[in-house]
Write a protein that holds these residues in place. Structure first.
Motif, mmCIF file in Angstrom:
data_model
loop_
_atom_site.group_PDB
_atom_site.id
_atom_site.type_symbol
_atom_site.label_atom_id
_atom_site.label_comp_id
_atom_site.label_asym_id
_atom_site.label_seq_id
_atom_site.Cartn_x
_atom_site.Cartn_y
_atom_site.Cartn_z
ATOM 1 N N MET A 274 -19.983 123.216 48.740
ATOM 2 C CA MET A 274 -18.503 122.986 47.578
ATOM 3 C C MET A 274 -18.283 121.420 48.113
ATOM 4 O O MET A 274 -17.730 121.066 49.459
ATOM 5 C CB MET A 274 -17.847 123.544 47.442
ATOM 6 C CG MET A 274 -16.422 122.824 46.553
ATOM 7 S SD MET A 274 -14.887 124.068 47.039
ATOM 8 C CE MET A 274 -16.366 126.163 45.878
ATOM 9 N N ILE A 275 -18.282 120.118 47.430
ATOM 10 C CA ILE A 275 -18.221 119.202 47.320
ATOM 11 C C ILE A 275 -16.692 119.056 46.534
ATOM 12 O O ILE A 275 -16.394 119.488 46.003
ATOM 13 C CB ILE A 275 -18.542 117.102 46.780
ATOM 14 C CG1 ILE A 275 -20.183 117.786 47.478
ATOM 15 C CG2 ILE A 275 -17.727 116.825 46.831
ATOM 16 C CD1 ILE A 275 -20.412 117.814 48.498
ATOM 17 N N GLY A 276 -15.531 118.226 47.522
ATOM 18 C CA GLY A 276 -14.235 118.714 47.172
ATOM 19 C C GLY A 276 -13.756 117.099 47.427
ATOM 20 O O GLY A 276 -14.013 116.327 47.818
ATOM 21 N N ILE A 277 -12.394 116.810 46.172
ATOM 22 C CA ILE A 277 -11.995 116.037 45.732
ATOM 23 C C ILE A 277 -10.146 115.525 46.431
ATOM 24 O O ILE A 277 -9.442 116.819 45.644
ATOM 25 C CB ILE A 277 -12.170 115.705 44.473
ATOM 26 C CG1 ILE A 277 -13.669 115.052 44.074
ATOM 27 C CG2 ILE A 277 -11.386 113.845 44.413
ATOM 28 C CD1 ILE A 277 -13.277 115.267 42.765
ATOM 29 N N THR A 278 -10.227 115.204 47.397
ATOM 30 C CA THR A 278 -8.619 115.176 47.904
ATOM 31 C C THR A 278 -7.786 114.334 47.144
ATOM 32 O O THR A 278 -8.430 113.235 47.872
ATOM 33 C CB THR A 278 -8.589 115.932 48.772
ATOM 34 O OG1 THR A 278 -9.104 117.154 49.738
ATOM 35 C CG2 THR A 278 -7.236 116.033 49.495
ATOM 36 N N LYS A 279 -7.165 114.530 46.749
ATOM 37 C CA LYS A 279 -5.647 112.519 46.640
ATOM 38 C C LYS A 279 -4.886 112.175 47.776
ATOM 39 O O LYS A 279 -4.041 113.235 47.871
ATOM 40 C CB LYS A 279 -5.176 112.829 45.456
ATOM 41 C CG LYS A 279 -4.752 111.316 45.079
ATOM 42 C CD LYS A 279 -3.440 112.044 44.134
ATOM 43 C CE LYS A 279 -4.752 111.595 42.441
ATOM 44 N NZ LYS A 279 -3.014 111.958 41.543
ATOM 45 N N LYS A 280 -5.654 111.580 48.214
ATOM 46 C CA LYS A 280 -3.840 111.380 49.704
ATOM 47 C C LYS A 280 -3.985 110.257 49.937
ATOM 48 O O LYS A 280 -4.355 109.033 49.711
ATOM 49 C CB LYS A 280 -4.032 112.561 50.452
ATOM 50 C CG LYS A 280 -6.005 111.421 51.461
ATOM 51 C CD LYS A 280 -6.455 111.855 52.286
ATOM 52 C CE LYS A 280 -6.197 114.028 52.710
ATOM 53 N NZ LYS A 280 -6.787 114.846 53.871
ATOM 54 N N SER A 281 -3.043 109.251 50.831
ATOM 55 C CA SER A 281 -2.657 108.304 51.756
ATOM 56 C C SER A 281 -3.329 107.934 52.607
ATOM 57 O O SER A 281 -3.433 108.774 53.795
ATOM 58 C CB SER A 281 -0.947 107.983 51.392
ATOM 59 O OG SER A 281 -1.099 106.778 52.393
ATOM 60 N N VAL A 282 -4.691 106.737 52.781
ATOM 61 C CA VAL A 282 -5.175 107.096 53.646
ATOM 62 C C VAL A 282 -5.178 105.116 53.758
ATOM 63 O O VAL A 282 -5.297 104.601 53.534
ATOM 64 C CB VAL A 282 -7.345 107.339 53.388
ATOM 65 C CG1 VAL A 282 -7.399 107.391 54.257
ATOM 66 C CG2 VAL A 282 -6.673 108.580 53.824
ATOM 67 N N GLY A 283 -4.470 105.384 55.833
ATOM 68 C CA GLY A 283 -4.053 103.847 56.457
ATOM 69 C C GLY A 283 -3.243 103.284 55.520
ATOM 70 O O GLY A 283 -2.727 102.577 54.723
#
Length: 252
Positions: free
Chosen positions: A1-10
Protein backbone atom coordinates in the motif's frame (compact mmCIF):
# COMPACT_ATOMS: atom_id res chain seq x y z
CA UNK A 1 0.00 0.00 0.00
CA UNK A 2 1.28 3.45 -0.92
CA UNK A 3 0.90 5.88 1.95
CA UNK A 4 0.72 9.68 1.95
CA UNK A 5 1.88 11.37 5.15
CA UNK A 6 1.78 15.09 5.87
CA UNK A 7 4.81 16.07 7.92
CA UNK A 8 7.59 18.59 8.30
CA UNK A 9 10.82 17.45 6.64
CA UNK A 10 13.82 19.62 7.35
CA UNK A 11 11.42 22.20 8.75
CA UNK A 12 9.49 22.33 5.46
CA UNK A 13 5.78 21.37 5.26
CA UNK A 14 5.77 18.32 2.99
CA UNK A 15 3.98 15.21 1.87
CA UNK A 16 5.92 11.96 2.04
CA UNK A 17 4.75 9.32 -0.42
CA UNK A 18 6.12 5.82 0.09
CA UNK A 19 5.18 2.16 0.43
CA UNK A 20 3.85 1.93 3.99
CA UNK A 21 5.80 -1.27 4.63
CA UNK A 22 9.04 0.56 3.78
CA UNK A 23 8.27 3.88 5.44
CA UNK A 24 11.26 3.67 7.79
CA UNK A 25 13.61 1.89 5.38
CA UNK A 26 16.52 3.34 3.44
CA UNK A 27 15.25 3.92 -0.10
CA UNK A 28 16.15 5.80 -3.27
CA UNK A 29 14.58 9.20 -2.59
CA UNK A 30 13.27 11.98 -4.81
CA UNK A 31 12.44 15.55 -3.82
CA UNK A 32 9.92 17.02 -6.25
CA UNK A 33 9.21 20.77 -6.35
CA UNK A 34 5.91 22.19 -7.58
CA UNK A 35 5.37 25.21 -9.83
CA UNK A 36 4.46 28.82 -9.11
CA UNK A 37 0.95 29.27 -7.61
CA UNK A 38 0.71 25.48 -7.16
CA UNK A 39 1.25 23.36 -4.03
CA UNK A 40 2.65 20.02 -2.92
CA UNK A 41 -0.64 18.12 -3.34
CA UNK A 42 -0.75 18.79 -7.08
CA UNK A 43 2.08 16.36 -7.81
CA UNK A 44 0.62 13.36 -6.00
CA UNK A 45 -0.11 11.34 -9.19
CA UNK A 46 3.56 11.41 -10.18
CA UNK A 47 4.69 10.75 -6.62
CA UNK A 48 2.37 7.75 -6.37
CA UNK A 49 3.82 6.18 -9.52
CA UNK A 50 7.39 6.76 -8.32
CA UNK A 51 6.55 5.22 -4.94
CA UNK A 52 5.17 2.16 -6.72
CA UNK A 53 8.67 1.73 -8.17
CA UNK A 54 10.12 1.51 -4.68
CA UNK A 55 11.15 5.12 -4.14
CA UNK A 56 10.38 7.58 -1.37
CA UNK A 57 9.06 10.91 -2.67
CA UNK A 58 9.15 14.17 -0.75
CA UNK A 59 6.76 16.88 -1.97
CA UNK A 60 7.59 20.15 -0.19
CA UNK A 61 5.54 23.35 -0.17
CA UNK A 62 7.58 26.25 -1.52
CA UNK A 63 7.74 29.58 0.25
CA UNK A 64 4.43 31.51 0.02
CA UNK A 65 2.64 28.38 -1.26
CA UNK A 66 0.33 25.81 0.28
CA UNK A 67 0.78 25.71 4.03
CA UNK A 68 3.28 28.56 3.69
CA UNK A 69 0.86 31.04 2.11
CA UNK A 70 0.76 34.51 3.62
CA UNK A 71 -1.43 37.58 3.21
CA UNK A 72 1.72 39.68 3.04
CA UNK A 73 2.36 38.57 -0.54
CA UNK A 74 -0.44 39.39 -2.97
CA UNK A 75 1.18 37.95 -6.11
CA UNK A 76 3.81 35.24 -5.69
CA UNK A 77 4.86 35.51 -9.33
CA UNK A 78 6.86 38.64 -8.56
CA UNK A 79 8.91 36.61 -6.08
CA UNK A 80 9.66 33.65 -8.36
CA UNK A 81 13.44 33.83 -8.08
CA UNK A 82 13.42 34.58 -4.37
CA UNK A 83 11.32 31.44 -3.93
CA UNK A 84 13.70 29.40 -6.10
CA UNK A 85 16.65 30.40 -3.92
CA UNK A 86 14.67 29.50 -0.80
CA UNK A 87 13.83 26.14 -2.40
CA UNK A 88 17.56 25.43 -2.55
CA UNK A 89 17.94 26.16 1.16
CA UNK A 90 14.93 23.96 1.85
CA UNK A 91 16.40 21.17 -0.27
CA UNK A 92 19.57 21.21 1.80
CA UNK A 93 17.57 21.06 5.03
CA UNK A 94 15.42 18.21 3.73
CA UNK A 95 18.46 16.22 2.69
CA UNK A 96 20.17 16.73 6.06
CA UNK A 97 17.16 15.35 7.94
CA UNK A 98 16.80 12.40 5.59
CA UNK A 99 20.46 11.57 6.07
CA UNK A 100 20.25 11.89 9.86
CA UNK A 101 17.37 9.40 9.83
CA UNK A 102 19.24 7.13 7.40
CA UNK A 103 16.37 7.14 4.95
CA UNK A 104 18.44 7.51 1.76
CA UNK A 105 19.71 4.25 0.27
CA UNK A 106 23.34 4.39 -0.89
CA UNK A 107 23.21 8.20 -1.30
CA UNK A 108 20.71 7.74 -4.13
CA UNK A 109 18.79 11.02 -4.12
CA UNK A 110 17.14 12.62 -7.12
CA UNK A 111 15.63 16.06 -7.68
CA UNK A 112 12.89 17.09 -10.09
CA UNK A 113 10.20 19.68 -10.53
CA UNK A 114 7.62 21.40 -12.67
CA UNK A 115 8.04 24.94 -14.04
CA UNK A 116 9.40 26.88 -11.03
CA UNK A 117 10.31 23.45 -9.67
CA UNK A 118 12.18 22.70 -12.89
CA UNK A 119 14.06 25.99 -12.56
CA UNK A 120 14.86 24.99 -8.99
CA UNK A 121 16.14 21.61 -10.18
CA UNK A 122 18.49 23.14 -12.76
CA UNK A 123 19.78 25.61 -10.17
CA UNK A 124 20.25 22.81 -7.63
CA UNK A 125 22.60 21.02 -10.01
CA UNK A 126 25.00 23.97 -9.69
CA UNK A 127 25.07 23.70 -5.90
CA UNK A 128 24.75 20.08 -4.85
CA UNK A 129 27.11 17.45 -6.32
CA UNK A 130 25.28 14.80 -4.27
CA UNK A 131 22.28 14.88 -6.63
CA UNK A 132 22.40 11.57 -8.48
CA UNK A 133 19.69 12.18 -11.12
CA UNK A 134 17.43 15.05 -12.11
CA UNK A 135 14.27 15.85 -14.05
CA UNK A 136 13.49 19.32 -15.41
CA UNK A 137 9.88 19.54 -16.56
CA UNK A 138 9.16 22.76 -18.47
CA UNK A 139 11.80 24.61 -16.50
CA UNK A 140 14.71 26.80 -17.56
CA UNK A 141 18.41 26.09 -16.99
CA UNK A 142 19.05 29.72 -18.02
CA UNK A 143 17.88 31.43 -14.85
CA UNK A 144 19.53 34.82 -15.47
CA UNK A 145 18.20 34.99 -19.03
CA UNK A 146 14.72 34.12 -17.79
CA UNK A 147 14.98 36.73 -15.03
CA UNK A 148 15.89 39.44 -17.54
CA UNK A 149 12.99 38.44 -19.79
CA UNK A 150 10.50 38.50 -16.92
CA UNK A 151 11.77 41.82 -15.57
CA UNK A 152 11.39 43.34 -19.02
CA UNK A 153 7.86 41.94 -19.29
CA UNK A 154 6.70 43.13 -15.87
CA UNK A 155 8.39 46.51 -16.27
CA UNK A 156 6.56 47.08 -19.54
CA UNK A 157 3.29 46.09 -17.88
CA UNK A 158 4.04 48.48 -15.02
CA UNK A 159 3.74 45.92 -12.26
CA UNK A 160 7.30 45.21 -11.13
CA UNK A 161 7.64 45.92 -7.36
CA UNK A 162 11.45 46.21 -7.52
CA UNK A 163 13.84 49.14 -7.79
CA UNK A 164 16.60 49.23 -10.40
CA UNK A 165 19.12 48.50 -7.65
CA UNK A 166 17.13 45.48 -6.48
CA UNK A 167 16.90 44.22 -10.06
CA UNK A 168 20.65 44.56 -10.47
CA UNK A 169 21.24 42.69 -7.21
CA UNK A 170 18.86 39.97 -8.40
CA UNK A 171 20.86 39.43 -11.59
CA UNK A 172 24.12 39.29 -9.65
CA UNK A 173 22.76 36.78 -7.14
CA UNK A 174 21.30 34.47 -9.81
CA UNK A 175 24.52 34.13 -11.80
CA UNK A 176 25.91 31.67 -9.26
CA UNK A 177 22.89 29.41 -9.82
CA UNK A 178 22.76 29.58 -13.62
CA UNK A 179 23.45 26.10 -15.00
CA UNK A 180 23.96 27.45 -18.53
CA UNK A 181 26.91 29.51 -17.25
CA UNK A 182 28.61 26.55 -15.56
CA UNK A 183 27.76 23.44 -17.52
CA UNK A 184 30.70 21.60 -15.98
CA UNK A 185 28.61 21.34 -12.82
CA UNK A 186 26.47 18.74 -14.58
CA UNK A 187 29.38 16.36 -14.22
CA UNK A 188 27.64 13.96 -16.62
CA UNK A 189 24.86 13.23 -14.16
CA UNK A 190 21.60 11.83 -15.60
CA UNK A 191 19.26 14.69 -16.51
CA UNK A 192 15.88 14.52 -18.24
CA UNK A 193 14.30 17.56 -19.88
CA UNK A 194 10.65 17.63 -20.92
CA UNK A 195 9.04 20.66 -22.51
CA UNK A 196 6.00 21.41 -24.62
CA UNK A 197 7.01 23.35 -27.71
CA UNK A 198 4.02 25.70 -27.43
CA UNK A 199 4.75 26.75 -23.84
CA UNK A 200 3.75 30.43 -23.43
CA UNK A 201 5.14 30.73 -19.89
CA UNK A 202 8.64 29.25 -19.74
CA UNK A 203 10.37 29.49 -23.14
CA UNK A 204 10.83 26.11 -24.80
CA UNK A 205 14.09 27.30 -26.34
CA UNK A 206 15.77 27.75 -22.95
CA UNK A 207 15.88 24.05 -22.18
CA UNK A 208 16.13 22.87 -25.78
CA UNK A 209 19.10 25.04 -26.72
CA UNK A 210 20.81 24.12 -23.45
CA UNK A 211 20.35 20.44 -24.20
CA UNK A 212 21.86 20.90 -27.65
CA UNK A 213 24.77 22.72 -26.06
CA UNK A 214 25.62 20.02 -23.51
CA UNK A 215 24.59 16.68 -25.02
CA UNK A 216 27.96 16.12 -26.67
CA UNK A 217 29.61 16.48 -23.26
CA UNK A 218 28.04 13.13 -22.38
CA UNK A 219 29.86 10.06 -23.62
CA UNK A 220 26.87 8.03 -22.46
CA UNK A 221 24.00 9.67 -24.33
CA UNK A 222 21.52 7.60 -22.34
CA UNK A 223 22.21 9.85 -19.37
CA UNK A 224 20.85 13.02 -20.94
CA UNK A 225 17.53 13.19 -22.70
CA UNK A 226 15.26 15.87 -24.10
CA UNK A 227 11.61 15.13 -24.77
CA UNK A 228 9.84 17.62 -26.98
CA UNK A 229 6.08 17.35 -26.88
CA UNK A 230 4.62 18.98 -29.97
CA UNK A 231 1.66 21.29 -29.55
CA UNK A 232 1.87 21.15 -25.76
CA UNK A 233 1.53 24.31 -23.68
CA UNK A 234 2.44 24.96 -20.04
CA UNK A 235 0.92 21.83 -18.56
CA UNK A 236 2.57 18.51 -17.79
CA UNK A 237 1.03 15.65 -19.75
CA UNK A 238 0.48 12.08 -18.62
CA UNK A 239 3.14 11.11 -21.16
CA UNK A 240 5.62 13.41 -19.41
CA UNK A 241 4.72 11.92 -16.03
CA UNK A 242 5.27 8.37 -17.26
CA UNK A 243 8.57 9.28 -18.90
CA UNK A 244 9.75 10.91 -15.67
CA UNK A 245 8.92 7.76 -13.73
CA UNK A 246 10.85 5.65 -16.26
CA UNK A 247 13.81 8.02 -15.99
CA UNK A 248 14.18 7.75 -12.24
CA UNK A 249 13.42 4.04 -12.25
CA UNK A 250 16.40 3.61 -14.60
CA UNK A 251 18.88 6.12 -13.20
CA UNK A 252 18.17 6.19 -9.47
Amino acid sequence: MIGITKKSVGGVPSLVVVDTEKAEASLPTIVYFHGITSAKEHNLPLAFLLAEKGMRVILPDSLYHGERETDEVSDVRYFLFHIVLQNLKDLHSIKVELEEKRLILDERIGIAGTSMGGITTAAALTQFPWIKAAGVLMGSPKITTFARELVAFYSKAGGLPLTEQEVSQLYDSLADYDLSLQVEKLNKRPVLFWHGDQDPTVPFDHSHSFYQQVRNEYHDHDKIKFIREEGRGHKVSRYAILETVKWFDKHL
